[in-house]
Design a protein around this motif. Structure first.
Motif, short mmCIF file in Angstrom:
data_model
loop_
_atom_site.label_atom_id
_atom_site.label_comp_id
_atom_site.label_asym_id
_atom_site.label_seq_id
_atom_site.Cartn_x
_atom_site.Cartn_y
_atom_site.Cartn_z
N LEU A 13 2.35 42.79 -54.56
CA LEU A 13 1.55 42.58 -53.36
C LEU A 13 2.25 43.02 -52.08
N PRO A 14 3.55 42.74 -51.91
CA PRO A 14 4.22 43.18 -50.67
C PRO A 14 4.18 44.69 -50.47
N THR A 15 4.36 45.45 -51.54
CA THR A 15 4.32 46.92 -51.42
C THR A 15 2.92 47.40 -51.07
N ARG A 16 1.92 46.79 -51.67
CA ARG A 16 0.53 47.17 -51.36
C ARG A 16 0.17 46.77 -49.93
N PHE A 17 0.66 45.61 -49.49
CA PHE A 17 0.43 45.16 -48.11
C PHE A 17 1.03 46.15 -47.12
N SER A 47 4.12 46.33 -34.41
CA SER A 47 3.67 45.82 -35.70
C SER A 47 4.08 46.78 -36.81
N LEU A 48 3.96 48.08 -36.53
CA LEU A 48 4.39 49.08 -37.51
C LEU A 48 5.91 49.03 -37.70
N LEU A 49 6.63 48.75 -36.62
CA LEU A 49 8.09 48.61 -36.71
C LEU A 49 8.45 47.47 -37.66
N ILE A 50 7.69 46.38 -37.58
CA ILE A 50 7.92 45.25 -38.49
C ILE A 50 7.72 45.70 -39.94
N LEU A 51 6.63 46.44 -40.19
CA LEU A 51 6.34 46.89 -41.55
C LEU A 51 7.40 47.85 -42.07
N ILE A 52 7.84 48.79 -41.22
CA ILE A 52 8.85 49.75 -41.65
C ILE A 52 10.17 49.03 -41.94
N GLY A 53 10.55 48.10 -41.06
CA GLY A 53 11.77 47.33 -41.28
C GLY A 53 11.70 46.56 -42.59
N LEU A 57 14.02 47.12 -46.21
CA LEU A 57 14.74 46.04 -46.90
C LEU A 57 14.18 45.81 -48.30
N TRP A 58 12.85 45.86 -48.42
CA TRP A 58 12.23 45.66 -49.73
C TRP A 58 12.59 46.80 -50.68
N GLY A 59 12.89 47.94 -50.13
CA GLY A 59 13.33 49.07 -50.94
C GLY A 59 14.72 48.87 -51.51
N ALA A 206 9.55 38.01 -50.24
CA ALA A 206 8.99 39.05 -49.37
C ALA A 206 8.49 38.44 -48.06
N LEU A 207 7.82 37.29 -48.15
CA LEU A 207 7.28 36.63 -46.96
C LEU A 207 8.40 36.21 -46.02
N ILE A 208 9.48 35.68 -46.57
CA ILE A 208 10.61 35.25 -45.74
C ILE A 208 11.21 36.45 -45.00
N VAL A 209 11.43 37.54 -45.73
CA VAL A 209 11.99 38.76 -45.13
C VAL A 209 11.07 39.26 -44.02
N LEU A 210 9.75 39.29 -44.31
CA LEU A 210 8.77 39.78 -43.32
C LEU A 210 8.77 38.90 -42.08
N LEU A 211 8.81 37.58 -42.25
CA LEU A 211 8.76 36.67 -41.11
C LEU A 211 10.01 36.75 -40.25
N ILE A 212 11.16 36.96 -40.88
CA ILE A 212 12.40 37.10 -40.11
C ILE A 212 12.34 38.35 -39.22
N ILE A 213 11.93 39.46 -39.81
CA ILE A 213 11.82 40.71 -39.04
C ILE A 213 10.76 40.57 -37.95
N ALA A 214 9.62 39.97 -38.31
CA ALA A 214 8.53 39.79 -37.34
C ALA A 214 8.98 38.90 -36.19
N GLY A 215 9.75 37.86 -36.49
CA GLY A 215 10.22 36.95 -35.45
C GLY A 215 11.11 37.65 -34.44
N VAL A 216 12.01 38.51 -34.92
CA VAL A 216 12.91 39.24 -34.03
C VAL A 216 12.13 40.23 -33.16
N VAL A 217 11.25 41.02 -33.80
CA VAL A 217 10.49 42.03 -33.06
C VAL A 217 9.54 41.37 -32.06
N PHE A 218 8.90 40.29 -32.47
CA PHE A 218 7.96 39.61 -31.58
C PHE A 218 8.69 39.04 -30.36
#
Length: 229
Positions: A13-17, A47-53, A57-59, A206-218
């Motif tokens: 799901l994270p990769t598809r998201f 928002s795209l920066l969050i996804l790329i970041g 990491l997911w890679g 995946a959610l934890i990684v995404l939220l950490i990156i999103a928190g910094v960028v936001f």
């Protein structure tokens, strides 16, 4: 005799998201630039920066088919794959095929370039990137030009990517369906030959990684813009 097929999980799901989120954000970035909604353009860009970041990491720590080590191969492997395709037609691969793997890296690289140049860009009216003041006017002008020109390269590579997906679909390898559902239909014979046991990581990780990156960028980039909307 009809070949028997089975459904095999290929994409988590994270990769598809990430994939469909990137498609949506690229469309929104194009729209916001065209109509001059530059504050929204910046929000979509961050928002795209969050996804790329997250994807980078997911890679490294994610599920097997998301890992760069799973689909980035030596050029010799890519040439052998292309020779095999020319001789036998499109072969079903669990995950990105060797050629597709290079396309993923190129797309991530040029989108990252787009994001980086945007940090220094200006529309010469109201909007400046957050790092605009750290470079000279000439440098900012060049990076703004590169930001605009690079988008044309993104469009060209996206067209190539879509064309490749269409070719695969015509030959029976339904990549879009797999990226939507996460599952791919393969013959039992092909699956048995692959001897691949894919490992998928937890969605919670995946959610934890995404939220950490999103928190910094936001906090550092998006919040100042949100305040004035």
């Amino acid at each position: 005799m009809e070949t028997e097929h089975i459904k095999v999980k290929v994409w988590d799901l994270p990769t598809r998201f990430f994939h469909w989120g990137m498609v949506a954000l690229m469309a929104l970035l194009w729209w916001s630039a065209e109509v001059g909604e530059m504050q929204w353009h910046q929000i979509f860009a961050y928002s795209l920066l969050i996804l790329i970041g997250f994807r980078l990491l997911w890679g490294l720590i994610g599920s097997d088919t998301a890992r760069f080590s799973h689909f980035v191969h030596h050029p010799k492997v890519v040439f052998e794959y292309l020779k095999d395709v020319r001789a036998k037609g499109v072969s079903v691969v669990l995950g990105h095929n060797p050629m597709g793997g290079y396309m993923v890296i190129v797309l991530i690289a040029i989108i990252s370039l787009q994001l980086i140049t945007g940090l220094f860009a200006t529309d010469d009216v109201f909007t400046e990137g957050p790092l605009y003041s750290y470079v000279s006017a000439d440098t900012a002008s060049f990076l703004t030009w590169l930001h605009k020109m690079n988008f044309n390269l993104i469009l060209a590579l996206s067209a190539v990517h879509v064309l490749a997906v269409v070719v695969h679909a015509l030959k029976g390898d339904k990549l879009v369906g797999a990226m939507l559902s996460g599952y791919k239909r393969v013959s039992k014979v092909e699956h048995a030959k692959s001897e691949t046991q894919l490992v998928f990581k937890s969605h919670w990780l995946a959610l934890i990684v995404l939220l950490i990156i999103a928190g910094v960028v936001f906090t550092y980039l998006m919040w100042p813009i949100v305040q004035v909307l």
